[in-house]
Design an enzyme around this catalytic site. Structure first.
Site, PDB file in Angstrom:
ATOM      1  N   ASP A  64       5.760  13.535   3.808  1.00 35.88           N
ATOM      2  CA  ASP A  64       5.464  13.871   2.415  1.00 35.88           C
ATOM      3  C   ASP A  64       3.977  14.116   2.142  1.00 35.88           C
ATOM      4  O   ASP A  64       3.622  14.671   1.117  1.00 35.88           O
ATOM      5  CB  ASP A  64       5.964  12.748   1.481  1.00 35.88           C
ATOM      6  N   HIS A  65       3.103  13.724   3.050  1.00 32.56           N
ATOM      7  CA  HIS A  65       1.667  13.852   2.796  1.00 32.56           C
ATOM      8  C   HIS A  65       1.101  15.175   3.311  1.00 32.56           C
ATOM      9  O   HIS A  65       0.536  15.962   2.562  1.00 32.56           O
ATOM     10  CB  HIS A  65       0.902  12.703   3.467  1.00 32.56           C
ATOM     11  N   ASP A 119       2.084   2.396   4.116  1.00 31.77           N
ATOM     12  CA  ASP A 119       1.504   3.056   2.951  1.00 31.77           C
ATOM     13  C   ASP A 119       1.321   1.993   1.881  1.00 31.77           C
ATOM     14  O   ASP A 119       2.212   1.158   1.659  1.00 31.77           O
ATOM     15  CB  ASP A 119       2.437   4.163   2.436  1.00 31.77           C
ATOM     16  N   ARG A 379      -4.342   6.763  -8.539  1.00 30.09           N
ATOM     17  CA  ARG A 379      -5.718   6.583  -8.051  1.00 30.09           C
ATOM     18  C   ARG A 379      -6.614   7.704  -8.564  1.00 30.09           C
ATOM     19  O   ARG A 379      -6.239   8.877  -8.479  1.00 30.09           O
ATOM     20  CB  ARG A 379      -5.762   6.580  -6.521  1.00 30.09           C
ATOM     21  N   SER A 533      -6.039   2.600   0.213  1.00 32.04           N
ATOM     22  CA  SER A 533      -4.999   3.013   1.142  1.00 32.04           C
ATOM     23  C   SER A 533      -4.780   2.020   2.282  1.00 32.04           C
ATOM     24  O   SER A 533      -5.635   1.202   2.592  1.00 32.04           O
ATOM     25  CB  SER A 533      -5.430   4.363   1.704  1.00 32.04           C
ATOM     26  N   ARG A 535      -4.456   3.269   5.240  1.00 27.95           N
ATOM     27  CA  ARG A 535      -4.787   4.085   6.415  1.00 27.95           C
ATOM     28  C   ARG A 535      -5.627   3.303   7.432  1.00 27.95           C
ATOM     29  O   ARG A 535      -6.741   2.890   7.154  1.00 27.95           O
ATOM     30  CB  ARG A 535      -5.481   5.392   6.002  1.00 27.95           C
TER      31      ARG A 535
HETATM   32  C1  MIC Z   1      -2.929   7.066  -0.592  1.00 28.18           C
HETATM   33  O1  MIC Z   1      -2.312   7.083  -1.654  1.00 28.18           O
HETATM   34  O2  MIC Z   1      -4.145   6.832  -0.505  1.00 28.18           O
HETATM   35  C2  MIC Z   1      -2.153   7.316   0.694  1.00 28.18           C
HETATM   36  C3  MIC Z   1      -2.589   8.616   1.228  1.00 28.18           C
HETATM   37  O3  MIC Z   1      -0.777   7.384   0.415  1.00 28.18           O
HETATM   38  C4  MIC Z   1      -2.437   6.160   1.648  1.00 28.18           C
HETATM   39  C5  MIC Z   1      -1.910   6.339   3.012  1.00 28.18           C
HETATM   40  C6  MIC Z   1      -2.735   7.266   3.860  1.00 28.18           C
HETATM   41  O4  MIC Z   1      -3.957   7.289   3.757  1.00 28.18           O
HETATM   42  O5  MIC Z   1      -2.121   7.968   4.668  1.00 28.18           O
HETATM   43  C7  MIC Z   1      -1.960   4.805   1.151  1.00 28.18           C
HETATM   44  O6  MIC Z   1      -1.846   4.605  -0.030  1.00 28.18           O
HETATM   45  O7  MIC Z   1      -1.773   3.881   1.960  1.00 28.18           O
HETATM   46 FE1  SF4 Z   2       1.490   9.965  -1.803  1.00 30.93          FE
HETATM   47 FE2  SF4 Z   2      -0.207   7.901  -1.761  1.00 30.93          FE
HETATM   48 FE3  SF4 Z   2      -0.224   9.649  -3.776  1.00 30.93          FE
HETATM   49 FE4  SF4 Z   2       1.793   8.009  -3.521  1.00 30.93          FE
HETATM   50  S1  SF4 Z   2      -0.317   7.451  -3.927  1.00 30.93           S
HETATM   51  S2  SF4 Z   2       1.927  10.200  -3.965  1.00 30.93           S
HETATM   52  S3  SF4 Z   2       2.009   7.863  -1.309  1.00 30.93           S
HETATM   53  S4  SF4 Z   2      -0.743  10.055  -1.638  1.00 30.93           S
END
Ligand code: MIC
Ligand code: SF4
Length: 689
Positions: A64-65, A119, A379, A533, A535
């Protein structure tokens, strides 16, 4: 003692330690989820464990990313994920099927289950009474292998909801109110549990908006009880069998408590650049808006899009506004299409995006220079939208649609009578794009494209080493500062040498070059370092560049765990004033690091430039100290299996098997991670403040 729901579920799954805040505990994990941007690493790590099959009740791999396919990288990663899932017993949700958290809530989450996801918004499933925790990919890989998830037992914050939301005031405003009161670090080391008479007024998707954005509090997870509303939702999803009623005891004891009177809430916004920078919509109403985005795992349910489409029916998005709408899942997409709501959105001038993270992670739709963007997301960290000087506000879909219609920040109570959304009695169920694993794994070849580079490994820790203080940053540094995402960087998630070039590029684009020159380095920061995140690239890539330690005033939970997993020392200042006495460029020497970790004593840091010495502490369990000495968790798991794990006071490695197993090439899952290590309370550590 009367238990909270959180402690009931933890107790049911406890395999190590005792339920006492701050103690190290291990829990059995029923379900796991990964998404593609963290999933490639998680599956490479799972493969390194050498098992035939995942050991969980259910494991899912979502894509999905990384949906933009401007080169071969993302497409290659998708192919790797599909084949590796098929081989090892994992269900695969194809690109286009939806955002992991939305799809998981609809089709798989169940009350009382533990879910570990790579995630940070995995707690979305807490809206259904599942104890759902975000973690680094390596921790998820270990859980897929049947190992316990080991973490520090959280406290529980009870949030009592009273009354009922007024028209146009939403679940998003509830979580924004919690963020206003607790801030982005108020949830660290805590589970947020909702209870009270107001709970039954909220549907499961509304509850999931609240638990989703609990991630922004830094909380371990957030949780709602499972009740009649949960039963209704599961029945409408054709999953009534998954229902169990669950709640905390009536007189449950919470470590902290707060009450929100829903009747008194009004529409709120998180202003730039932090989800806890809360203002009333009425305070900033009238600010011209350039972009409106509805979607993301926080607010892209049928409930949300239904309201937006109904509010836009027969109207037009203001000419100055570019508005995007993202259905959170194929289910939502098909339902709004079949009911004609998609046509209403299109006719109003919305730009419809595929079911994926999209603009939330900077995959397109960067706002114009200096532009104002109102998003229903979770975010608004600096730079995350792709335009550094953009001003991103977070709000409910209702506030988003009001602002889109008027071309300025607007209170939804101004756009007409409230539209009471109908709650579907039956959702449209179509799981065709969730692929079951192969019946015969031997027939599956795991396909790896050239973008997938081997996982870099760390060395075991040295006793003394000299480092350069490469970067000094302030409070609330996010993982988007440390390891940015976005359309340019995300495709490199499977290629650590390439992605490491972008470490800290948002704050200092010379960082990677200077780190390589310095060979060994250190970073200094303030409070809540690494929020955001899950990550693990925010630890792996700095490790690859030679970052040996981070000294800060305080850490966010998942990032600290990732630093430990990859062998970077997560240290804190014994005297927070020492932060002021250190400057970028200082040459430092860390003394007797290994010995200190073995004994659980603080580490002396000699400033060779200023001829001073400071003391760095750590809040680490004996097992975590052993992991750091080994140079990270993968090394540690291997050493533990060989019976040569580092000797650390308070940590008792499991005894190596006396007789060789019949099939030594494939170790049993339970042996991968000890279930026997010492559970010395953190509080007992000599280094504790
Ligand atoms: C995000 O919302 O920052 C992400 C991208 O979903 C991350 C995961 C990632 O960096 O791949 C998260 O929330 O953990
Ligand atoms: Fe995707 Fe992270 Fe955004 Fe949720 S917060 S939509 S998991 S990038």
């Amino acid at each position: 003692m009367a238990d909270s729901l959180a402690y009931k579920i933890l107790r049911d799954h406890l395999v190590e330690g005792t339920l006492s805040p701050g103690e190290e505990i291990g829990i059995r994990i029923d379900q796991t989820l990964t998404q593609d941007a963290t999933g490639t690493m998680a599956y490479l790590q799972f493969e390194a464990l050498g098992l035939d099959k995942v050991q969980t009740e259910l494991s899912l791999s979502y894509v999905d990313h990384n949906m933009l396919q401007t080169g071969f990288e993302n497409a290659d990663d998708h192919r790797y994920l599909q084949t590796v899932a098929s081989k090892y017993g994992i269900f695969y949700s194809k690109p286009g099927n939806g955002i992991c958290h939305q799809v998981h809530l609809e089709r798989f989450a169940r009350p009382g289950a533990t879910l570990l996801g790579s995630d940070s918004h995995t707690p979305t499933a807490g809206g259904m009474g599942s104890l759902a925790i975000g973690a680094g990919g390596l921790d998820v890989a270990v859980a897929m292998g049947g190992g316990a998830f080991v973490f520090s037992c959280p406290e529980v914050v009870g949030v009592e909801l009273k009354g009922r939301l007024q028209p146009w005031v939403t679940a998003k405003d509830i979580i924004l109110e919690v963020l206003r009161r607790l801030t982005v670090k108020g949830g660290v080391g805590r589970i947020i549990e909702y209870y009270g008479s107001g709970v039954k007024t909220l549907t499961v998707p509304e509850r999931a908006t609240i638990t989703n954005m609990g991630a922004e509090l830094g909380a371990t997870t957030s949780l709602f009880p499972s009740d009649d509303r949960t039963r209704t939702y599961l029945t409408a999803q054709g999953r009534s069998k998954a229902f169990t009623a669950m709640a905390g005891d009536d007189n449950a004891v919470y470590h902290h408590q707060l009450t929100i009177n829903l009747d008194e809430l009004e529409p709120l916004l998180a202003a730039p650049h932090s989800p806890d920078n809360i203002v009333k919509v009425s305070d900033v109403a009238g600010t011209p808006v350039d972009q409106v985005c509805v979607g993301s795992c926080t607010n892209s349910s049928f409930h949300d899009l239904n309201i937006v489409a109904t509010a836009l029916k027969g109207k037009r998005v203001h000419p100055r506004v570019s508005m995007t709408v993202t259905p959170g899942s194929m289910q939502v997409f098909e339902m709004i299409a079949q009911q004609g709501k998609l046509a209403d959105l299109i006719a109003a001038g919305c730009r419809i995006l595929e079911s994926a993270c999209g603009p939330c992670i900077g995959m397109g739709q960067a706002p114009p220079s200096g532009g104002v963007s109102i998003r229903s997301f979770n975010r608004n960290f600096y730079g995350r939208s792709g335009t550094r000087d953009a001003k991103v506000y977070l709000a409910s879909p209702e506030t988003c649609v009001a602002s889109a219609l008027l071309g300025k920040i607007a209170d939804p109570r101004r756009i007409g009578p409230y539209i009471k959304p109908e709650v579907p009695r039956k959702f449209l169920i179509n799981d065709r794009h969730i692929l079951a694993p192969a019946k015969d794994p031997s027939e599956v070849e795991v396909l790896r494209g050239p973008n997938i580079k081997p996982l870099p490994m760390n060395d075991s820790i040295a006793n003394n080493f000299k480092v350069e203080l490469l970067l000094k940053v302030g409070d609330n540094i996010t993982t988007d500062h440390i390891m940015p995402a976005g359309a340019k960087v995300l495709p490199l998630r499977s290629n650590i040498p390439a992605i490491s070039e972008y470490v800290f590029s948002v704050v200092d684009d010379t960082f990677a070059t200077r780190a390589k020159e310095a060979k060994k380095s250190i970073v200094i920061g303030g409070e809540n370092y690494g929020q955001g995140s899950s990550r693990e690239h925010a630890a792996l890539a700095p490790m690859f560049l030679g970052v040996k330690a981070v000294i800060v005033k305080g850490f966010a939970r998942i990032h600290k765990a990732n630093l430990i997993n990859f062998g970077i020392l997560p240290l804190t200042f014994q005297n927070p004033k020492d932060y002021d006495a250190l400057e970028q460029g200082d040459k430092l020497e860390l003394k007797e690091v290994r010995t200190s970790l073995e004994q659980g004593t603080p580490i002396r840091v000699r400033n060779l430039t200023r001829r001073t010495t400071i003391v760095a502490e750590y809040d680490l369990t004996p097992r975590e100290r052993a992991i750091l000495i080994a140079g990270g968790k993968l090394n540690f798991v291997r050493l533990e299996r060989e019976g040569t794990a580092p000797a650390v006071e308070g940590y008792a490695p499991p005894k190596p098997p006396t007789e060789p197993k019949k099939a030594p090439a494939k170790p049993a899952a339970q042996k991968l991670v000890s279930t026997k290590h010492a559970t010395t309370p953190r509080k007992a550590a000599a280094t504790r403040k």
